[in-house]
Scaffold this motif. Structure first.
Motif, short mmCIF file in Angstrom:
data_model
loop_
_atom_site.label_atom_id
_atom_site.label_comp_id
_atom_site.label_asym_id
_atom_site.label_seq_id
_atom_site.Cartn_x
_atom_site.Cartn_y
_atom_site.Cartn_z
N ALA A 21 0.84 -1.20 0.00
CA ALA A 21 0.00 0.00 0.00
C ALA A 21 0.87 1.25 0.00
O ALA A 21 1.95 1.27 0.58
CB ALA A 21 -0.91 -0.01 1.23
N LEU A 63 -4.49 2.31 -8.60
CA LEU A 63 -5.49 2.13 -7.56
C LEU A 63 -6.84 1.97 -8.26
O LEU A 63 -7.01 2.46 -9.38
CB LEU A 63 -5.51 3.32 -6.60
CG LEU A 63 -4.20 3.53 -5.85
CD1 LEU A 63 -3.54 4.80 -6.32
CD2 LEU A 63 -4.46 3.59 -4.37
N VAL A 111 -6.23 9.20 -0.82
CA VAL A 111 -6.03 7.77 -0.60
C VAL A 111 -5.88 7.49 0.89
O VAL A 111 -5.22 8.24 1.62
CB VAL A 111 -4.76 7.30 -1.36
CG1 VAL A 111 -4.47 5.83 -1.10
CG2 VAL A 111 -4.93 7.55 -2.86
N ARG A 122 -4.37 -2.23 2.63
CA ARG A 122 -4.91 -2.05 1.28
C ARG A 122 -5.29 -0.59 1.13
O ARG A 122 -5.73 0.05 2.07
CB ARG A 122 -6.18 -2.90 1.08
CG ARG A 122 -5.97 -4.37 1.29
CD ARG A 122 -5.40 -4.99 0.05
NE ARG A 122 -5.32 -6.43 0.23
CZ ARG A 122 -4.27 -7.14 -0.12
NH1 ARG A 122 -3.24 -6.58 -0.67
NH2 ARG A 122 -4.26 -8.43 0.07
N ASN A 123 -5.12 -0.08 -0.07
CA ASN A 123 -5.50 1.31 -0.33
C ASN A 123 -6.96 1.41 -0.72
O ASN A 123 -7.52 0.52 -1.36
CB ASN A 123 -4.65 1.90 -1.45
CG ASN A 123 -3.24 2.22 -1.01
OD1 ASN A 123 -2.29 1.78 -1.61
ND2 ASN A 123 -3.10 3.01 0.04
#
Length: 155
Positions: A21, A63, A111, A122-123
């Protein structure tokens, strides 16, 4: 015919460093891909948008956002439509018929990094803003993990 018929020399290519991430913050990005996909249950579809960071240390990182625009859950649709509205306003395209109309127009994405059920970060994209010429990637202060380094820091 082999896909590697001309050979491959690993010494000529930088190795992949993985997909940890990225730190929470604002990043200048573009929508580089869009695709409508079926839900797992098959009772609707969602628009998957791929965002590519175009500036700073995390340039070329990808992303994703998934917008439940066709879903039996009215609240999910309402949330997705509001998110699509924010994206459209951020890129200056107020009316669209095809998601490709949003491609390759810079915007800022906010983000966040969140731990999944396995404890891996996790993004998530949590917001969208118009990009301006003076905008640069900004990061929020990192919270150090055990060992004094943020989990997303390069080793």
């Amino acid at each position: 015919m082999s896909i590697l018929q001309d050979g491959f020399n690993a010494d000529e290519v930088a190795p992949s460093t993985g997909f940890a991430a990225i730190p929470p913050g604002k990043y200048k990005a573009v929508i580089s891909e869009s695709e409508e996909k079926q839900t797992k249950k098959g009772d609707g579809s969602y628009l998957q948008l791929t965002f590519t960071v175009i500036d700073g240390e995390y340039e070329n990182r990808k992303l994703w956002a998934r917008l439940n625009l066709n879903n039996p859950n009215d609240q999910a649709v309402s949330i997705a439509r509001a998110e699509l509205s924010a994206i459209c306003r951020s890129v200056g395209v107020r009316q669209i018929k095809d998601p490709s109309q949003l491609h390759d127009i810079p915007l800022l994405i906010r983000v966040n990094a969140k731990a999944d059920d396995k404890g891996e970060l996790r993004n998530e994209i949590k917001g969208y803003e118009a990009a301006n010429v003076a905008a640069t990637t900004t990061k929020q202060p990192a919270t150090a993990a055990a060992g004094g380094k943020a989990p997303w820091a390069k080793k």
